[in-house]
Design a protein around this motif. Structure first.
Motif, mmCIF file in Angstrom:
data_model
loop_
_atom_site.group_PDB
_atom_site.id
_atom_site.type_symbol
_atom_site.label_atom_id
_atom_site.label_comp_id
_atom_site.label_asym_id
_atom_site.label_seq_id
_atom_site.Cartn_x
_atom_site.Cartn_y
_atom_site.Cartn_z
ATOM 1 N N THR A 15 -40.455 -50.766 -78.835
ATOM 2 C CA THR A 15 -39.666 -50.393 -77.660
ATOM 3 C C THR A 15 -38.248 -49.995 -78.055
ATOM 4 O OG1 THR A 15 -38.940 -52.664 -77.287
ATOM 5 C CG2 THR A 15 -40.953 -51.976 -76.161
ATOM 6 N N ASP A 16 -37.598 -49.274 -77.148
ATOM 7 C CA ASP A 16 -36.196 -48.895 -77.293
ATOM 8 C C ASP A 16 -35.522 -49.031 -75.938
ATOM 9 O OD1 ASP A 16 -36.069 -47.944 -80.045
ATOM 10 O OD2 ASP A 16 -37.281 -46.248 -79.361
ATOM 11 N N THR A 93 -32.002 -56.589 -66.703
ATOM 12 C CA THR A 93 -31.847 -56.357 -68.140
ATOM 13 C C THR A 93 -32.982 -56.962 -68.960
ATOM 14 O OG1 THR A 93 -30.470 -58.331 -68.278
ATOM 15 C CG2 THR A 93 -29.342 -56.220 -67.966
ATOM 16 N N ILE A 94 -33.891 -57.670 -68.283
ATOM 17 C CA ILE A 94 -34.991 -58.337 -68.973
ATOM 18 C C ILE A 94 -36.291 -58.065 -68.224
ATOM 19 C CG2 ILE A 94 -35.972 -60.556 -69.685
ATOM 20 C CD1 ILE A 94 -33.114 -61.641 -69.776
ATOM 21 N N GLY A 95 -37.311 -57.710 -68.980
ATOM 22 C CA GLY A 95 -38.630 -57.502 -68.393
ATOM 23 C C GLY A 95 -39.685 -57.542 -69.476
ATOM 24 N N LEU A 121 -39.029 -56.184 -72.822
ATOM 25 C CA LEU A 121 -38.060 -55.129 -72.542
ATOM 26 C C LEU A 121 -36.728 -55.840 -72.282
ATOM 27 C CD1 LEU A 121 -40.328 -53.137 -70.083
ATOM 28 C CD2 LEU A 121 -39.860 -52.535 -72.469
ATOM 29 N N ILE A 122 -35.847 -55.837 -73.278
ATOM 30 C CA ILE A 122 -34.588 -56.579 -73.217
ATOM 31 C C ILE A 122 -33.476 -55.707 -73.767
ATOM 32 C CG2 ILE A 122 -33.365 -58.644 -74.013
ATOM 33 C CD1 ILE A 122 -36.115 -59.968 -74.418
ATOM 34 N N ILE A 123 -32.362 -55.622 -73.036
ATOM 35 C CA ILE A 123 -31.263 -54.816 -73.571
ATOM 36 C C ILE A 123 -30.734 -55.500 -74.839
ATOM 37 C CG2 ILE A 123 -30.706 -53.835 -71.314
ATOM 38 C CD1 ILE A 123 -28.171 -55.551 -71.311
#
Length: 128
Positions: A15-16, A93-95, A121-123
């Protein structure tokens, strides 16, 4: 990178984080995911459908289903790979995402699920 193998089909995901954007006066965080499907079985298979659970820490679970991926239903012979990239918008910001592909063995016409492992999925500033 996370990986999972189901019936000889290996799914690899990376992921990005692609920044943030406003849509309809709401702030969204943009994530890209890159998937490689590797056929390590002795059968020729075709990806027919996708099923996703998308988790946003501020929202309920979003379910996304449909034919193929990015408009394609790739055919994979033994030892072949197929890669694609897509993305999603989260309000937090989190998923996370997880799901499966519905595949078919083109010779026996047997349908089976190939599981996509859960990926975060985290910044980046939150993962340091």
């Amino acid at each position: 990178m996370v990986e999972q193998i189901t019936k000889g089909i290996k799914i690899s995901v990376s992921t990005d984080f692609n920044g943030s954007s406003y849509r309809n006066n709401r702030l969204y965080y943009i994530f890209a995911y890159h998937i490689t499907i590797e056929n390590n079985s002795s059968q020729t298979v075709q990806l027919k459908e996708r099923y996703w659970n998308i988790y946003d820490s501020l929202q309920k679970i979003e379910i996304v289903t449909g034919e193929g991926v990015i408009g394609q239903t790739p055919l994979l012979r033994p030892s072949e790979t197929y890669s694609y990239s897509s993305g999603c918008f989260l309000e937090s910001t989190i998923g996370a995402m997880k799901g499966y592909y519905l595949m078919i063995d083109v010779h026996t016409l047997e349908e089976f699920k190939v599981y996509i492992p859960t990926f975060q999925l985290i910044i980046p500033t939150l993962s340091n």
